[in-house]
Motif scaffolding. Sequence first.
Motif, short mmCIF file in Angstrom:
data_model
loop_
_atom_site.label_atom_id
_atom_site.label_comp_id
_atom_site.label_asym_id
_atom_site.label_seq_id
_atom_site.Cartn_x
_atom_site.Cartn_y
_atom_site.Cartn_z
N THR A 47 0.78 -0.70 -0.17
CA THR A 47 0.02 0.43 -0.40
C THR A 47 1.24 1.06 0.01
N ASP A 50 0.95 3.33 -3.45
CA ASP A 50 -0.85 3.41 -3.68
C ASP A 50 -0.62 5.02 -4.29
N THR A 51 -0.26 5.51 -2.75
CA THR A 51 -0.36 7.01 -3.13
C THR A 51 1.55 7.55 -3.34
N ASP A 59 1.06 6.98 -10.07
CA ASP A 59 -0.28 7.29 -10.70
C ASP A 59 0.37 6.64 -12.15
N LYS A 67 -4.99 -0.52 -8.13
CA LYS A 67 -4.25 0.54 -7.00
C LYS A 67 -2.78 -0.89 -7.27
N TRP A 68 -1.47 0.26 -6.86
CA TRP A 68 -0.53 -0.41 -7.22
C TRP A 68 -0.75 -1.28 -6.01
N SER A 69 -0.97 -1.48 -5.02
CA SER A 69 -1.17 -2.13 -4.53
C SER A 69 -2.26 -3.95 -4.43
N GLN A 70 -2.49 -3.83 -5.17
CA GLN A 70 -3.53 -4.79 -6.24
C GLN A 70 -2.53 -5.83 -7.25
#
Length: 287
Positions: A47, A50-51, A59, A67-70
């Motif tokens: 996570t 994600d930001t 992005d 999301k990157w965490s996925q």
Amino acid sequence: MQSFTLLAAALFASAGFASPTPAKRAVNAINCPIVFDGRVPVGTAATFFDTSNALFNADYVKGANLKWSQILQLPNVSSSRFDGSGYEAIEVTLSDASIFNNQNGFRRAGLQFASDSSTGPGASGVKTLHWSVKQDATRPLNLTHEYLNVWHETADYSADQFMFEAGTIIGSSGSDKASWKILNRSNQILWSTPIDNTQWQNFAVTLDYNKNTIQVYYSAGTAALTAATTAISADISGNGQFQIGMLKKPTGTSDVVNSGYQESNLNEGQIYGGLFVEDSADGCVST
Ligand SMILES: *[C@@H]1O[C@H](CO)[C@@H](O)[C@H](O)[C@H]1NC(C)=O
Ligand SMILES: *[C@@H]1O[C@H](CO)[C@@H](O)[C@H](O)[C@H]1NC(C)=O
Ligand SMILES: *[C@@H]1O[C@H](CO)[C@@H](O)[C@H](O)[C@H]1NC(C)=O
């Protein structure tokens, strides 16, 4: 590597040392100034990506609804040569949702260094990109397809100055699909080596933007890198950015961006480690 650090701390504690210093591996040292650092500190959660963060652009480049965490996994594998005890592996995965910008032909997810930009320091002077790869037996690639895994794309997105690829290169019947291949801007294979399904493989590419050359370095496992090619003349003009991950081309189409065949229920992954760009202006390359 986390357990190693804890164990070392426990040993120091039990031996009664007043101020234990963490054990550092003397090998794997990065000897040159780091320009972009994509090494993932041990203990980083998916996570984290994600930001906005110091490692990778939050992005780009990924499926619109992901999301990157996925997308990213933090696999429990030994750390690669340049990660040592402080950093760990990261895995980029593809699923059916890995569709970027309505490019329905591709399945893709690619990491960009957070501080890389289309006119940034990664495309001037003399720079060396390092990356290591390891295969995930539970998420194998389908080598009938062509994969771009690591590349540098021009600022106008019209070309890639070099590409590190796996699988079947469309339009290049002579290539071995089970090899890693480094291609130049006009899709000529400069060098290749078989994909190793058990151990880490370590690569580096020195881009000399003054002399317009590309030089490849390689080692397997924990061995030091050695030059795999000489400095080869190449058109590496056009600025742009690095990308590290997976771009899987479809089969059965001449319009690979927008159409063609991709199987469903994709679950593929590529493990990376030791991601960084160093300044090689004085000939320095970490090996
Ligand atoms: C990671 O792998 C090591 C070695 O195979 C194993 O001992 C350890 O239990 C694993 N850790 C996790 C969290 O699965
Ligand atoms: C690999 O890709 C080919 C071409 O798209 C496809 O026919 C085949 O079913 C795929 N294999 C697997 C195991 O998904
Ligand atoms: C790519 O390599 C080929 C073969 O060496 C060479 O003829 C061609 O000029 C190179 N292309 C670029 C853009 O550097």
